[in-house]
Write an enzyme that holds these catalytic residues in place. Structure first.
Site, PDB file in Angstrom:
ATOM      1  N   SER A 179       0.823  -1.217   0.000  1.00 47.13           N
ATOM      2  CA  SER A 179       0.000   0.000   0.000  1.00 47.13           C
ATOM      3  C   SER A 179       0.853   1.262   0.000  1.00 47.13           C
ATOM      4  O   SER A 179       2.027   1.237   0.381  1.00 47.13           O
ATOM      5  CB  SER A 179      -0.907   0.021   1.233  1.00 47.13           C
ATOM      6  OG  SER A 179      -1.694  -1.136   1.311  1.00 47.13           O
TER       7      SER A 179
HETATM    8  N1  SAH Z   1      -0.541  -5.102   4.459  1.00 46.98           N
HETATM    9  C1  SAH Z   1       0.048  -5.406   3.172  1.00 46.98           C
HETATM   10  C2  SAH Z   1      -0.883  -5.042   2.046  1.00 46.98           C
HETATM   11  C3  SAH Z   1      -0.926  -6.127   1.005  1.00 46.98           C
HETATM   12  S1  SAH Z   1      -2.229  -6.046  -0.170  1.00 46.98           S
HETATM   13  C4  SAH Z   1       1.426  -4.748   3.013  1.00 46.98           C
HETATM   14  O1  SAH Z   1       1.810  -3.942   3.870  1.00 46.98           O
HETATM   15  O2  SAH Z   1       2.136  -5.048   2.052  1.00 46.98           O
HETATM   16  C5  SAH Z   1      -3.496  -7.027   0.613  1.00 46.98           C
HETATM   17  C6  SAH Z   1      -3.204  -8.473   0.910  1.00 46.98           C
HETATM   18  O3  SAH Z   1      -4.410  -9.064   1.393  1.00 46.98           O
HETATM   19  C7  SAH Z   1      -2.760  -9.326  -0.280  1.00 46.98           C
HETATM   20  O4  SAH Z   1      -1.542  -9.920   0.033  1.00 46.98           O
HETATM   21  C8  SAH Z   1      -3.874 -10.378  -0.400  1.00 46.98           C
HETATM   22  O5  SAH Z   1      -3.411 -11.657  -0.819  1.00 46.98           O
HETATM   23  C9  SAH Z   1      -4.414 -10.423   1.012  1.00 46.98           C
HETATM   24  N2  SAH Z   1      -5.779 -10.959   1.162  1.00 46.98           N
HETATM   25  C10 SAH Z   1      -6.852 -10.798   0.345  1.00 46.98           C
HETATM   26  N3  SAH Z   1      -7.924 -11.466   0.823  1.00 46.98           N
HETATM   27  C11 SAH Z   1      -7.534 -12.058   1.983  1.00 46.98           C
HETATM   28  C12 SAH Z   1      -8.178 -12.921   2.942  1.00 46.98           C
HETATM   29  N4  SAH Z   1      -9.446 -13.301   2.824  1.00 46.98           N
HETATM   30  N5  SAH Z   1      -7.440 -13.342   4.003  1.00 46.98           N
HETATM   31  C13 SAH Z   1      -6.134 -12.987   4.158  1.00 46.98           C
HETATM   32  N6  SAH Z   1      -5.472 -12.189   3.285  1.00 46.98           N
HETATM   33  C14 SAH Z   1      -6.157 -11.740   2.208  1.00 46.98           C
END
Ligand code: SAH
Length: 223
Positions: A72
């Protein structure tokens, strides 16, 4: 690329200087929580990006990480963290470990962090990432964030870092009375940032706090 994750990388004066500028930008954009700013100042965001993107790591930009996911914008990370009103020693649940940058920012603030990732490839990728080993207060899980972590509930704070189609009832249940949950909600291009505060008596208060763009929160685990 993956082999680089296990390698120590350099955090030099240039990186540190760029981080100070990023902190200044976050202040100008309205981040006032000094604990959040201090954590952003400490965690080397360039470690979480492919070396090709390293020089842009301290601009307010989102970047692709592995498995079609994104890290993000620094502003979004800081904004969501600020909304959580983090206290040291809070027990926090994060949905969407991704690159683990947000996880490390929270861990740097002293919380005990439980974080769930649904994509096995990303979960394994972070396993090899040298920097996360600094934080013994991060506990990672490969699972479905819609389920939360009932065995470890209740949580003082819950943070969702992907765009949820609706507010998952199990996550609301796993929030301690007096706790705060921050979740981007909406299925299209953009999501509304929602903060849920659970009263001591279990009542729920909802606030809408701006529009952001996230990758979708998907059901079930992915191999
Ligand atoms: N907090 C992260 C943001 C990554 S983007 C960072 O700092 O890099 C969001 C993430 O949520 C992705 O890796 C995606 O695979 C995950 N995601 C999506 N749906 C999800 C679910 N139901 N349970 C766990 N993770 C999920």
């Amino acid at each position: 690329m993956e082999y680089l994750q296990g390698r120590q990388r350099d955090d030099n004066f240039l990186h540190k200087g760029l981080r100070k500028q990023l902190v200044q930008l976050l202040r100008e954009k309205g981040i006032t929580d000094e604990r959040v700013l201090s954590a952003v100042d400490t965690v080397p965001r360039h470690f979480f990006l492919e070396p090709a993107f390293e020089r842009y790591a301290y601009e307010n930009r989102a970047f692709p990480i592995t498995a079609n996911q994104t890290i993000s914008h620094p502003y979004t990370v800081a904004y969501q963290t600020q909304l959580l009103e983090i206290d040291k020693y809070d027990k926090v649940l994060e949905i969407g470990t991704g690159s683990s940058y947000q996880a490390c920012v929270l861990a740097e603030m002293g919380v005990t962090l439980y974080t769930i990732e649904r994509q096995k490839a990303l979960y394994d990728y972070v396993d090899k990432f040298f920097y996360i080993k600094k934080y013994l207060n991060i506990k990672r899980f490969y699972g479905d964030g819609f389920e939360g972590l009932p065995t470890f509930a209740p949580f003082d704070k819950i943070l969702i870092t992907c765009g949820a189609p609706f507010i998952p009832p199990k996550l609301v249940q796993q929030l301690r009375p007096g706790g705060i949950m921050v979740i981007p909600v909406g299925e299209g291009e953009s999501q509304k940032m929602i903060r849920i505060t659970k009263g001591k008596d279990g009542t729920i208060r909802q606030e809408e706090l701006g529009v952001f763009t996230f990758v979708p929160m998907l059901q079930g685990r992915n191999k």
